[in-house]
Design an enzyme around this catalytic site. Structure first.
Site, short mmCIF file in Angstrom:
data_model
loop_
_atom_site.label_atom_id
_atom_site.label_comp_id
_atom_site.label_asym_id
_atom_site.label_seq_id
_atom_site.Cartn_x
_atom_site.Cartn_y
_atom_site.Cartn_z
CB THR A 29 -1.08 0.08 1.34
OG1 THR A 29 -1.73 -1.11 1.28
CG2 THR A 29 -1.66 1.27 1.58
N GLY A 63 -6.29 -3.64 7.69
CA GLY A 63 -7.34 -2.47 7.64
C GLY A 63 -8.36 -2.53 8.74
N GLY A 83 -1.59 -1.44 6.73
CA GLY A 83 -1.36 -2.42 7.61
C GLY A 83 -3.02 -3.22 7.45
NE ARG A 117 -10.36 -5.86 3.79
CZ ARG A 117 -9.31 -5.04 3.63
NH1 ARG A 117 -8.94 -4.57 2.83
NH2 ARG A 117 -8.55 -4.92 4.71
N1 ASP Z 1 -4.27 -1.13 4.88
C1 ASP Z 1 -4.90 -1.96 3.85
C2 ASP Z 1 -6.31 -2.78 3.60
O1 ASP Z 1 -6.59 -3.08 4.67
C3 ASP Z 1 -3.58 -2.86 3.41
C4 ASP Z 1 -2.09 -2.51 3.61
O2 ASP Z 1 -1.80 -1.37 3.94
O3 ASP Z 1 -1.47 -3.55 3.57
O4 ASP Z 1 -6.86 -2.67 2.43
#
Ligand code: ASP
Length: 325
Positions: free
Chosen positions: A191, A245, A243, A219
């Protein structure tokens, strides 16, 4: 004599004012997750660092030229969205159904205006669509087909879903499908996010992602949710998260950091650390970047790595991947 003292004072004040006006800072992330020096060879590390550097250099040049924080956030994120290295734009991960669905959001600290798109399949640069929602609609978040239709009307580049195909992310999905019972939070790393203080004293933050590999049922994670994955307020700071989410949404992660600064007078670093501690208490994983209204930078995470970097107008610069690097 009085005239001379006044003259010198004026020169002194204008030097200080122009020094303050030139103050800028930019911080970026390219995702947090499980990373180890053993698994990521020298060549791969160099490739990631070169792309982070390219994004930061572009951001710094734009800031020196007086660009707004919003323009910088969009253009810097575009560099990472257009690279197959990150889980955003071109390199987005695959859903359970084998397509790519992207999310992005942006927020300005001066106006507290914000825009977001969620679950879009054909917008080449979702962060541009988020900006269009902020600037040219009466809404904050648009989703799916409606968001694409709006992006088309705004003249943004639309691509077939197969534009987002990369072998690496496709294979990640295949391996998860083989072990269907496993959680979805594997190999999502990548991300991207950017937070900026511009020379006009304004803050802006943006985040763009493909979400999580093997996600189902439409989702949506934290990245397009203002207050969870992205937040900005000139009184406090600009924040972008990466992270798992679901945890970030429950914590109201980004907004909570701003609130700690506003109501408890915490520094940006202390507020980010405290929020990461809250994440750890819930067994969530991830990271955050932030810049405050004075240009102080925070880059905190509880994973073994986070692609990250920053540049400040005082010449400070850092690009790193692993913990303790
Ligand atoms: N935060 C993002 C999500 O949950 C994924 C990530 O940042 O790795 O979609």
């Amino acid at each position: 004599m009085i005239k001379r003292t006044l003259f010198i004072t004026l020169i002194f004040l204008s030097t200080i004012l122009s020094a303050i006006a030139q103050n800028y800072a930019i911080v970026i992330h390219g995702g947090a997750g499980v990373m180890s020096k053993e698994k990521m060879n020298e060549e791969a590390r160099a490739e990631y660092k070169a792309k982070l550097n390219e994004a930061l250099q572009l951001g710094e040049q734009l800031l020196k030229d007086g660009a707004t924080a919003t323009d910088v956030v969009v253009k810097v994120i575009n560099v990472m969205e257009n690279s197959p290295l990150f889980n955003a734009g071109k390199g987005a991960v695959f859903t359970h159904d084998g397509v790519n669905e992207l999310d992005a959001s942006i927020m300005e600290g001066k106006t507290m205006n914000a825009g977001a798109v969620a679950g879009v399949q054909d917008i080449k640069n979702p962060i541009n669509a988020a900006r269009e929602v902020m600037d040219n609609s009466e809404h904050v978040m648009l989703s799916g087909k409606g968001a694409s239709e709006f992006a088309k009307q705004q003249g943004l580049e639309i691509v077939p879903n197969k534009y987002f195909y990369t072998e690496r992310r496709y294979q990640s999905l295949q391996s998860l499908l083989k072990h269907e019972r496993e959680r979805t939070n594997k190999d999502n790393t990548g991300t991207v996010g950017c937070a900026v203080l511009d020379t006009h004293g304004n803050l802006c933050a943006g985040t763009s992602t493909g979400g999580m590999t093997n996600k189902k049922y439409g989702r949506i994670g934290d990245s397009p949710i203002i207050g969870a994955g992205t937040y900005a307020n000139n009184k406090t700071c600009a924040i972008s998260c990466t992270g798992h989410g679901e945890y970030y949404i429950r914590l109201g992660f980004a907004r909570d950091i701003s609130a700690m600064m506003e109501y408890q007078n915490l520094s940006v670093t202390d507020a980010c650390r405290k929020e990461i501690d809250k994440l750890s208490e819930l067994n969530g994983t991830g990271g955050v970047i932030a810049v405050d209204a004075k240009g102080n930078i925070a880059m905190e995470f509880n994973t073994s790595g986070m692609f990250r970097g920053y540049i400040k107008s005082n010449g400070e610069k850092e690009i790193a991947i692993f913990e303790n690097e």
